[in-house]
Design a protein around this motif. Structure first.
Motif, PDB file in Angstrom:
ATOM      1  N   ASP A  50     -81.668 -76.486 -50.654  1.00  0.00           N
ATOM      2  CA  ASP A  50     -80.176 -76.252 -50.893  1.00  0.00           C
ATOM      3  C   ASP A  50     -79.321 -77.109 -50.110  1.00  0.00           C
ATOM      4  N   LEU A  51     -78.173 -77.532 -50.495  1.00  0.00           N
ATOM      5  CA  LEU A  51     -77.391 -78.613 -50.156  1.00  0.00           C
ATOM      6  C   LEU A  51     -77.244 -78.779 -48.725  1.00  0.00           C
ATOM      7  N   ASP A  52     -77.384 -77.913 -47.874  1.00  0.00           N
ATOM      8  CA  ASP A  52     -77.502 -78.151 -46.391  1.00  0.00           C
ATOM      9  C   ASP A  52     -78.856 -78.766 -45.957  1.00  0.00           C
ATOM     10  N   ALA A  84     -76.900 -83.849 -57.202  1.00  0.00           N
ATOM     11  CA  ALA A  84     -76.097 -83.370 -58.654  1.00  0.00           C
ATOM     12  C   ALA A  84     -76.920 -82.128 -58.775  1.00  0.00           C
ATOM     13  N   GLU A  85     -78.245 -82.121 -58.786  1.00  0.00           N
ATOM     14  CA  GLU A  85     -79.375 -80.742 -59.124  1.00  0.00           C
ATOM     15  C   GLU A  85     -78.796 -79.569 -58.394  1.00  0.00           C
ATOM     16  N   ARG A 128     -75.788 -74.342 -57.231  1.00  0.00           N
ATOM     17  CA  ARG A 128     -74.690 -73.614 -56.451  1.00  0.00           C
ATOM     18  C   ARG A 128     -73.658 -73.140 -57.532  1.00  0.00           C
ATOM     19  N   ASP A 129     -73.049 -74.134 -58.370  1.00  0.00           N
ATOM     20  CA  ASP A 129     -72.003 -73.661 -59.064  1.00  0.00           C
ATOM     21  C   ASP A 129     -72.507 -72.548 -60.272  1.00  0.00           C
ATOM     22  N   ALA A 130     -73.676 -72.372 -60.698  1.00  0.00           N
ATOM     23  CA  ALA A 130     -74.204 -71.605 -61.602  1.00  0.00           C
ATOM     24  C   ALA A 130     -74.373 -70.270 -60.762  1.00  0.00           C
ATOM     25  N   VAL A 180     -72.172 -66.462 -61.125  1.00  0.00           N
ATOM     26  CA  VAL A 180     -72.623 -65.054 -61.287  1.00  0.00           C
ATOM     27  C   VAL A 180     -72.200 -64.137 -60.129  1.00  0.00           C
ATOM     28  N   GLU A 181     -72.384 -64.674 -58.818  1.00  0.00           N
ATOM     29  CA  GLU A 181     -72.108 -63.839 -57.816  1.00  0.00           C
ATOM     30  C   GLU A 181     -70.690 -63.441 -57.940  1.00  0.00           C
ATOM     31  N   GLU A 182     -69.504 -64.234 -58.172  1.00  0.00           N
ATOM     32  CA  GLU A 182     -68.174 -63.852 -58.193  1.00  0.00           C
ATOM     33  C   GLU A 182     -67.740 -63.337 -59.378  1.00  0.00           C
ATOM     34  N   ALA A 183     -68.529 -63.000 -60.330  1.00  0.00           N
ATOM     35  CA  ALA A 183     -67.944 -62.333 -61.522  1.00  0.00           C
ATOM     36  C   ALA A 183     -67.313 -61.130 -61.387  1.00  0.00           C
ATOM     37  N   VAL A 184     -66.313 -60.975 -62.292  1.00  0.00           N
ATOM     38  CA  VAL A 184     -65.243 -59.893 -61.897  1.00  0.00           C
ATOM     39  C   VAL A 184     -65.729 -58.866 -63.497  1.00  0.00           C
TER      40      VAL A 184
END
Ligand code: FA5
Length: 360
Positions: free
Chosen positions: A22-24, A78-79, A84-86, A90-94
């Protein structure tokens, strides 16, 4: 500086970036392999100490390794950002198909919105909104307004005493729940230099029983104008403007003699019945429920500010004069909306307030 050592440093960096999940983790690998104390940065620094003939080859070697490391870092960054964006999408979909919260949105009470609407009429004429306390000194509620201690007019407004009444406990002045908004007149004159143009909407209290036309807690709007040369004509023009702004261009008011200790002369103010426009008077074929076929609706009291009140509040009556009026908002709301029982206004049942809509 051996080529295989530099290659090992490069490969370790590439492996660490590839392993970062992950990014961290990538940030940690970035610091370890490209930061100021990373092996490649130290190797780069050593080049300066090499003999001149070795510098070019070492520089090329280290430079290429660092280039490859930076490129791999950027690619992995970038990968991981794309991952993360994808995931966030999904997680924040309403889920717009979920049933909504069916608790109805609230609305402000028609008393509040109507009181603001009346005050706005005066604000647009340049009046300032003034406020005073609901728990008021007896002095402001009565004495400053020329109600002498034994004045029968004190009984006109049946008073809730919080402390007192005056004199009973040796107090200079008792404390009351204000019985009208007129004490704000005195406060405004003491606070400001003339000219004074104020409008005061507020809650007032009297020991009246709750019935179809009375409530012990109600609202009034008070107006006060103090300036040089004001006359009854200014008062009448202001009243006419108010009822025209609130009820329509053809409206007008009339004044009937009355008595208030704080105004002289004093008058009761009526407005033309906005339903029948006076046409029901003497016309049995066209009775009017709103004004009981009287043609006029009583609004409240008014008059020219009594010079004694001006003096009590530090205003020179030789130079200034003024007018004031005050009326009950509940009663005006009843006329305006054909409400037959004042209890409906004060009880807070949403079945009464809902038809007034969501006005804010
Ligand atoms: C006064 O309170 C004066 N202060 C008005 C005034 C202001 C006169 C400035 C001159 C200059 P009065 O007691 O008449 O006046 O009350 C004014 C209005 O309050 C009445 O016309 C009525 O609409 C309303 N009112 C009085 N008592 C009640 C009550 N118990 N419930 C609802 N409204 C009431």
């Amino acid at each position: 500086m051996k080529p295989e050592e530099i290659e090992r440093m490069r490969d370790e960096a590439l492996a660490a970036f590839a392993a970062a999940g992950d990014l961290d983790a990538l940030q940690e690998a970035k610091v370890a392999h490209t930061g100021g104390t990373s092996p490649l940065a130290l190797a780069n620094r050593e080049i300066g100490a090499l003999p001149p003939q070795a510098k070019a080859a070492a520089g090329k070697l280290v430079g290429q390794a660092r280039g490859a490391v930076n490129k791999a870092l950027a690619t992995r960054q970038a990968e991981l950002e794309a991952d993360r964006d994808a995931r966030v999408l999904v997680e924040e979909a309403v889920d717009v198909t979920l049933p909504y919260d069916r608790v109805p949105a609230g609305a402000r009470h028609p008393l509040t919105t109507f009181m603001e609407r009346v005050a706005d009429v005066f604000v647009s004429m340049g009046y300032e909104i003034a406020e005073g306390p609901e728990v008021e000194a007896e002095w402001f509620n009565f004495d400053a307004l020329n109600f002498t201690p034994d004045h029968p007019a004190r009984q006109m407004q049946d008073t809730f005493f919080v402390q007192g009444p005056k004199g009973t406990e040796g107090d200079e002045s008792g404390v009351v729940l204000r019985t009208h908004t007129s004490p704000v007149q005195a406060r405004a004159m003491l606070d400001r230099e003339p000219p004074v143009y104020i409008v005061c909407p507020g809650r007032v209290y009297r020991t009246d029983e709750l019935d179809a036309t009375h409530t012990p807690v109600f609202h009034q709007i008070e107006l006060l104008a103090i300036d040089e040369g004001l006359t009854m004509a200014d008062l009448k023009g202001t009243l006419d403007h108010m009822v025209q702004a609130l009820f329509g261009a053809e409206m007008k008011t009339r004044l009937r003699p009355n008595y208030f200790p704080f105004t002289e002369p004093s008058a009761e103010m009526d407005m033309l019945c906005y339903v029948c426009k006076g046409e029901s008077v003497g016309n049995p074929d066209r009775p009017c429920r709103t004004c009981s076929s009287e043609g006029w609706i009583e609004l409240g009291g008014c008059g020219m500010v009594n010079p004694r009140v001006l003096v009590a509040c530090g205003v020179d009556p030789e130079k200034y004069s003024g007018f004031a009026f005050g009326f009950g908002i509940e009663r005006m709301l009843m006329f305006r909306h054909n409400v037959e029982d004042m209890r409906d206004i004060v009880e807070g049942d949403v079945r009464f307030t809902r038809p007034f809509g969501m006005e804010i």
